[in-house]
Design an enzyme around this catalytic site. Structure first.
Site, PDB file in Angstrom:
ATOM      1  N   GLY A  80     -43.954  36.826 -10.284  1.00 52.84           N
ATOM      2  CA  GLY A  80     -43.681  36.393  -8.910  1.00 52.84           C
ATOM      3  C   GLY A  80     -42.295  36.781  -8.427  1.00 52.84           C
ATOM      4  O   GLY A  80     -41.520  37.458  -9.114  1.00 52.84           O
ATOM      5  N   ARG A 140     -41.230  21.064   1.187  1.00 52.25           N
ATOM      6  CA  ARG A 140     -41.605  21.337  -0.205  1.00 52.25           C
ATOM      7  C   ARG A 140     -42.799  20.479  -0.605  1.00 52.25           C
ATOM      8  O   ARG A 140     -43.646  20.895  -1.377  1.00 52.25           O
ATOM      9  CB  ARG A 140     -40.420  21.090  -1.139  1.00 52.25           C
ATOM     10  CG  ARG A 140     -39.291  22.116  -0.966  1.00 52.25           C
ATOM     11  CD  ARG A 140     -38.153  21.813  -1.921  1.00 52.25           C
ATOM     12  NE  ARG A 140     -36.993  22.680  -1.735  1.00 52.25           N
ATOM     13  CZ  ARG A 140     -36.079  22.516  -0.773  1.00 52.25           C
ATOM     14  NH1 ARG A 140     -36.205  21.554   0.112  1.00 52.25           N
ATOM     15  NH2 ARG A 140     -35.049  23.337  -0.697  1.00 52.25           N
ATOM     16  N   ILE A 179     -39.641  34.974  -7.973  1.00 51.83           N
ATOM     17  CA  ILE A 179     -38.563  34.486  -8.849  1.00 51.83           C
ATOM     18  C   ILE A 179     -38.754  35.059 -10.250  1.00 51.83           C
ATOM     19  O   ILE A 179     -37.802  35.510 -10.901  1.00 51.83           O
ATOM     20  CB  ILE A 179     -38.574  32.938  -8.939  1.00 51.83           C
ATOM     21  CG1 ILE A 179     -38.289  32.326  -7.574  1.00 51.83           C
ATOM     22  CG2 ILE A 179     -37.559  32.443  -9.973  1.00 51.83           C
ATOM     23  CD1 ILE A 179     -38.572  30.832  -7.492  1.00 51.83           C
ATOM     24  N   ASP A 233     -28.870  24.321  -5.911  1.00 55.11           N
ATOM     25  CA  ASP A 233     -28.123  23.466  -4.974  1.00 55.11           C
ATOM     26  C   ASP A 233     -26.619  23.524  -5.247  1.00 55.11           C
ATOM     27  O   ASP A 233     -25.821  23.544  -4.315  1.00 55.11           O
ATOM     28  CB  ASP A 233     -28.642  22.016  -5.060  1.00 55.11           C
ATOM     29  CG  ASP A 233     -30.118  21.939  -4.721  1.00 55.11           C
ATOM     30  OD1 ASP A 233     -30.544  22.663  -3.807  1.00 55.11           O
ATOM     31  OD2 ASP A 233     -30.855  21.187  -5.383  1.00 55.11           O
ATOM     32  N   HIS A 255     -34.317  17.539  -5.383  1.00 60.15           N
ATOM     33  CA  HIS A 255     -34.277  18.897  -4.835  1.00 60.15           C
ATOM     34  C   HIS A 255     -35.190  19.026  -3.618  1.00 60.15           C
ATOM     35  O   HIS A 255     -36.203  19.708  -3.664  1.00 60.15           O
ATOM     36  CB  HIS A 255     -34.646  19.930  -5.921  1.00 60.15           C
ATOM     37  CG  HIS A 255     -34.657  21.330  -5.377  1.00 60.15           C
ATOM     38  ND1 HIS A 255     -33.509  21.981  -4.976  1.00 60.15           N
ATOM     39  CD2 HIS A 255     -35.672  22.191  -5.109  1.00 60.15           C
ATOM     40  CE1 HIS A 255     -33.811  23.177  -4.503  1.00 60.15           C
ATOM     41  NE2 HIS A 255     -35.131  23.329  -4.568  1.00 60.15           N
TER      42      HIS A 255
HETATM   43  P1  NAD Z   1     -44.350  33.724  -5.777  1.00 61.79           P
HETATM   44  O1  NAD Z   1     -45.631  33.450  -5.059  1.00 61.79           O
HETATM   45  O2  NAD Z   1     -43.622  34.959  -5.455  1.00 61.79           O
HETATM   46  O3  NAD Z   1     -44.609  33.724  -7.346  1.00 61.79           O
HETATM   47  C1  NAD Z   1     -45.310  32.712  -7.983  1.00 61.79           C
HETATM   48  C2  NAD Z   1     -46.050  33.319  -9.153  1.00 61.79           C
HETATM   49  O4  NAD Z   1     -46.759  32.271  -9.801  1.00 61.79           O
HETATM   50  C3  NAD Z   1     -47.089  34.373  -8.740  1.00 61.79           C
HETATM   51  O5  NAD Z   1     -46.858  35.583  -9.422  1.00 61.79           O
HETATM   52  C4  NAD Z   1     -48.410  33.748  -9.153  1.00 61.79           C
HETATM   53  O6  NAD Z   1     -49.377  34.681  -9.592  1.00 61.79           O
HETATM   54  C5  NAD Z   1     -47.963  32.844 -10.263  1.00 61.79           C
HETATM   55  N1  NAD Z   1     -48.918  31.802 -10.601  1.00 61.79           N
HETATM   56  C6  NAD Z   1     -49.739  31.089  -9.781  1.00 61.79           C
HETATM   57  N2  NAD Z   1     -50.506  30.260 -10.504  1.00 61.79           N
HETATM   58  C7  NAD Z   1     -50.168  30.444 -11.799  1.00 61.79           C
HETATM   59  C8  NAD Z   1     -50.609  29.875 -13.011  1.00 61.79           C
HETATM   60  N3  NAD Z   1     -51.550  28.951 -13.052  1.00 61.79           N
HETATM   61  N4  NAD Z   1     -50.049  30.307 -14.148  1.00 61.79           N
HETATM   62  C9  NAD Z   1     -49.071  31.247 -14.129  1.00 61.79           C
HETATM   63  N5  NAD Z   1     -48.629  31.828 -13.009  1.00 61.79           N
HETATM   64  C10 NAD Z   1     -49.168  31.420 -11.857  1.00 61.79           C
HETATM   65  O7  NAD Z   1     -43.413  32.451  -5.561  1.00 61.79           O
HETATM   66  P2  NAD Z   1     -41.848  32.321  -5.883  1.00 61.79           P
HETATM   67  O8  NAD Z   1     -41.072  32.703  -4.701  1.00 61.79           O
HETATM   68  O9  NAD Z   1     -41.572  32.986  -7.183  1.00 61.79           O
HETATM   69  O10 NAD Z   1     -41.706  30.734  -6.044  1.00 61.79           O
HETATM   70  C11 NAD Z   1     -42.315  30.051  -7.094  1.00 61.79           C
HETATM   71  C12 NAD Z   1     -42.086  28.550  -6.994  1.00 61.79           C
HETATM   72  O11 NAD Z   1     -40.698  28.246  -7.159  1.00 61.79           O
HETATM   73  C13 NAD Z   1     -42.468  27.958  -5.641  1.00 61.79           C
HETATM   74  O12 NAD Z   1     -43.119  26.743  -5.837  1.00 61.79           O
HETATM   75  C14 NAD Z   1     -41.144  27.733  -4.953  1.00 61.79           C
HETATM   76  O13 NAD Z   1     -41.187  26.719  -3.980  1.00 61.79           O
HETATM   77  C15 NAD Z   1     -40.282  27.344  -6.131  1.00 61.79           C
HETATM   78  N6  NAD Z   1     -38.836  27.449  -5.941  1.00 61.79           N
HETATM   79  C16 NAD Z   1     -38.052  26.504  -6.500  1.00 61.79           C
HETATM   80  C17 NAD Z   1     -36.679  26.560  -6.381  1.00 61.79           C
HETATM   81  C18 NAD Z   1     -35.811  25.517  -7.015  1.00 61.79           C
HETATM   82  O14 NAD Z   1     -34.617  25.427  -6.672  1.00 61.79           O
HETATM   83  N7  NAD Z   1     -36.276  24.752  -7.965  1.00 61.79           N
HETATM   84  C19 NAD Z   1     -36.088  27.610  -5.654  1.00 61.79           C
HETATM   85  C20 NAD Z   1     -36.919  28.573  -5.091  1.00 61.79           C
HETATM   86  C21 NAD Z   1     -38.292  28.483  -5.231  1.00 61.79           C
HETATM   87  C1  LMR Z   2     -34.883  26.430  -2.324  1.00 68.70           C
HETATM   88  O1  LMR Z   2     -34.126  25.465  -2.341  1.00 68.70           O
HETATM   89  O2  LMR Z   2     -34.533  27.540  -1.868  1.00 68.70           O
HETATM   90  C2  LMR Z   2     -36.247  26.301  -2.913  1.00 68.70           C
HETATM   91  O3  LMR Z   2     -36.544  24.995  -3.230  1.00 68.70           O
HETATM   92  C3  LMR Z   2     -37.318  26.964  -2.115  1.00 68.70           C
HETATM   93  C4  LMR Z   2     -37.610  26.285  -0.817  1.00 68.70           C
HETATM   94  O4  LMR Z   2     -38.782  26.006  -0.566  1.00 68.70           O
HETATM   95  O5  LMR Z   2     -36.697  26.062  -0.037  1.00 68.70           O
END
Ligand code: NAD
Ligand code: LMR
Length: 337
Positions: A33, A110, A35, A173, A200
């Protein structure tokens, strides 16, 4: 004499290979994905990692083949769900980093991701409980305030929950806080170590600007607090429907994972990072998880820092964060129970 020295040298080689055995397997779930890919790239550069295990439901063979050409010593393996790929990805993992799940689009909170991501995280937790129950689990998938309780409850159900080894990743953050404060104070961000507590999402993110030893006007405090709380929205809007923060998140996730490896594998002391972990700080108000700085040790969370001295403004922010956190946490708990 010659023989003895050969034996001694063999022994010292063995000693070297024992310390090399300290190096570790890191699994990234959701590795293909937005990230997952840059995060995996950064973890490939971490000297503690012996094996980088990349799992996703799609595209992992290509990502793994690509990253595997980088000339650092870790071995890279890619897995999909076929042929018990998740089992192979997780077995013997020391650290499991989870950015699997859908990201936000403009207009979403979120919490709007809960319906899709809750079951993804629960399923990955079930597999983790089975194949690597002693690993350190780093949860990135949103909504973190609920996915961490989901992961914990699932591990509890399987009888393998260790609160010292489950972390909601809130590093982004503090990365943002450090950057945003540095921008207005004309400083190098590396010299701005802003503690951010709570959870978060939106109002649950509470920056403790009063602890920075800087003077801010009331307008600056309002603006900075809002920007740190809603920094994620800035990226979601700028990406205009194509996702949320990926590159800054990969940077933050790799920083946190590297700290976990430094403390648990490298034996480094005084490793302090923020994280959303099981905490007693607001337990009396029904909040079982809370993010503050934590001290990492050989077994994971060694010490949970308190809030320290905070301003009335921050006390007010916390009083608003706590009920929201309570709601998010109990939503996660109920999903599994
Ligand atoms: P993305 O859609 O680009 O990538 C997510 C990946 O997860 C995809 O490749 C998808 O195929 C995979 N996936 C889906 N179901 C799966 C499963 N059952 N097993 C394994 N892989 C699976 O999304 P992204 O931009 O990489 O974001 C991923 C998550 O991280 C989101 O929920 C987003 O909100 C979260 N996020 C959190 C933070 C934080 O600060 N904690 C920051 C940014 C994003
Ligand atoms: C962030 O803080 O950037 C992540 O949690 C992704 C979002 O949904 O904002």
């Amino acid at each position: 004499m010659f023989v003895v020295s050969r034996i001694a040298s063999a022994a010292s080689k063995r000693a070297f290979s024992t310390s090399a055995a300290n190096l570790s397997k890191v699994a990234v779930l959701g590795a293909a994905g937005g990230i997952g890919q840059p995060l995996s790239l950064l973890m490939k550069q971490n000297p503690h990692v012996t094996e980088l295990s990349l799992y996703d439901i799609v595209n992992t063979p290509g990502v793994a083949a690509d990253i595997s050409h980088i000339n650092t010593k870790s071995v890279v393996k890619g897995f999909t769900a076929e042929n018990e790929g998740l089992k192979a990805a997780l077995e013997d993992a020391h650290v499991v980093i989870i950015p699997a799940g859908v990201p936000r689009k403009p207009g979403m909170t979120r919490d709007d991701l809960f319906n899709t991501n809750a079951s993804i995280v629960r399923d990955l937790a079930e597999a983790s409980a089975k194949y690597c129950p002693n690993a350190h689990f780093l949860i990135i998938s949103n909504p973190v305030n609920s996915t961490v309780p989901i992961f914990a409850e699932t591990l509890k159900k399987a009888g393998v929950f260790n609160p010292k080894r489950l972390y909601g990743v809130t590093t982004l953050d503090v990365v943002r806080a450090s950057r945003f404060v540095a921008e207005i104070k004309n400083k190098d961000p590396k010299d701005v170590n802003c503690v951010v507590v709570g959870g978060h999402s939106g109002i649950t993110i509470v920056p403790l600007l009063s602890q920075l030893g800087e003077s801010f006007t009331k307008e600056e405090i309002d603006a900075l607090t809002h920007r740190i709380q809603f920094g994620g929205d800035e990226v979601v809007q700028a990406k205009n429907g194509t996702g949320s923060a990926t590159l800054s998140m990969a940077f933050a996730g790799a920083r946190f994972a590297s700290s976990v490896l430094d403390a648990t594998v490298g034996g480094k002391k005084n490793v302090i990072e923020p994280s959303f972990v099981q905490s007693d700080l607001f337990k009396d108000q029904g909040v079982e998880y809370f993010s503050t700085n934590i001290e990492l040790g050989k077994d994971g969370v060694e010490k949970i820092h308190g809030l320290g001295e905070i301003s009335d403004y921050e006390k007010d922010l916390i009083s608003k964060a706590v009920p929201e956190l309570k709601k998010n946490i109990s939503k996660g708990n109920s999903f599994v129970q």
